[in-house]
Write a protein that holds these residues in place. Sequence first.
Motif, short mmCIF file in Angstrom:
data_model
loop_
_atom_site.label_atom_id
_atom_site.label_comp_id
_atom_site.label_asym_id
_atom_site.label_seq_id
_atom_site.Cartn_x
_atom_site.Cartn_y
_atom_site.Cartn_z
N ASN A 281 -7.27 4.07 -4.25
CA ASN A 281 -5.95 4.21 -4.87
C ASN A 281 -5.91 3.56 -6.24
O ASN A 281 -5.33 4.11 -7.18
N ILE A 282 -6.50 2.38 -6.35
CA ILE A 282 -6.52 1.69 -7.64
C ILE A 282 -7.34 2.49 -8.65
O ILE A 282 -6.95 2.61 -9.82
N TRP B 47 1.67 -2.17 -7.50
CA TRP B 47 1.82 -2.26 -6.04
C TRP B 47 0.47 -2.17 -5.34
O TRP B 47 0.22 -2.90 -4.37
N ASP B 48 -0.41 -1.31 -5.83
CA ASP B 48 -1.75 -1.24 -5.22
C ASP B 48 -2.50 -2.54 -5.41
O ASP B 48 -3.21 -3.00 -4.51
N HIS C 49 0.84 -1.21 0.00
CA HIS C 49 0.00 0.00 0.00
C HIS C 49 0.87 1.26 0.00
O HIS C 49 0.63 2.18 -0.77
N GLU D 21 2.80 1.97 -9.86
CA GLU D 21 1.94 2.28 -8.72
C GLU D 21 0.72 1.35 -8.71
O GLU D 21 0.35 0.80 -7.67
N ALA E 279 3.37 1.61 -3.18
CA ALA E 279 2.72 2.19 -4.36
C ALA E 279 2.94 3.70 -4.40
O ALA E 279 3.19 4.27 -5.47
N ASP E 280 2.87 4.34 -3.25
CA ASP E 280 3.02 5.80 -3.19
C ASP E 280 4.42 6.28 -3.54
O ASP E 280 4.61 7.45 -3.84
N LEU F 197 -7.67 1.13 -0.56
CA LEU F 197 -7.06 0.36 -1.64
C LEU F 197 -7.83 0.54 -2.94
O LEU F 197 -7.24 0.80 -3.99
N ASP G 203 -5.18 5.19 -9.82
CA ASP G 203 -4.18 4.65 -10.75
C ASP G 203 -4.78 4.48 -12.14
O ASP G 203 -4.18 4.87 -13.14
#
Length: 179
Positions: A123-124, A72-73, A57, A69, A60-61, A120, A127
């Motif tokens: 974030n995805i 990783w997410d 998590h 990214e 990814a950042d 999560l 992305d």
Amino acid sequence: MEKRRKATPEDGVLTRIGQAIMLHRAGDREEARNRLSALWHEIGPQGDAFHRCTLAHYMADTQDDPRDELDWDLRALEAAEGFVTERPEGPGTAPAESAVADGPGPRHPLVALRAFFPSLHLNIAADYAALDRPADARAQLRRARASVNALADGEYRQGLRDAIDRLQLRIDGAAGHAS
């Protein structure tokens, strides 16, 4: 109560993840990424799901490329989903619903991993938006909205709702400009 304290000693892995996060927030993205990468290899694919989810998590950042990214997410989501949906096997193991992870490492509340889901998915979604994949972004936003509703009322929940709304507006605005 004493037994519970012994079962959850200070977690050195989470401390090291926290140190890398502090480096990243202080502007040393490369060193944070290097430390998280080394820790990822140390934990390994069979390592504690909570550790893998948390590390991925935050890893990814630290990425420069939106595709990295996203990778990783997705790893973070995979670790969280695997933990909450699979039942460990063998003597002395507990079902996933019991809110503990089985294995040699520290035990983590299932609720801690479940609390990751809205973030999560958000974030995805971000992305996918960065990769100009609005349909995939919207699908993840729907999952983020559904999972944020399972959280207790509070600042974390409201902050996530606000972030989901902002990303939705951004995606809808980009789609409107693309016409």
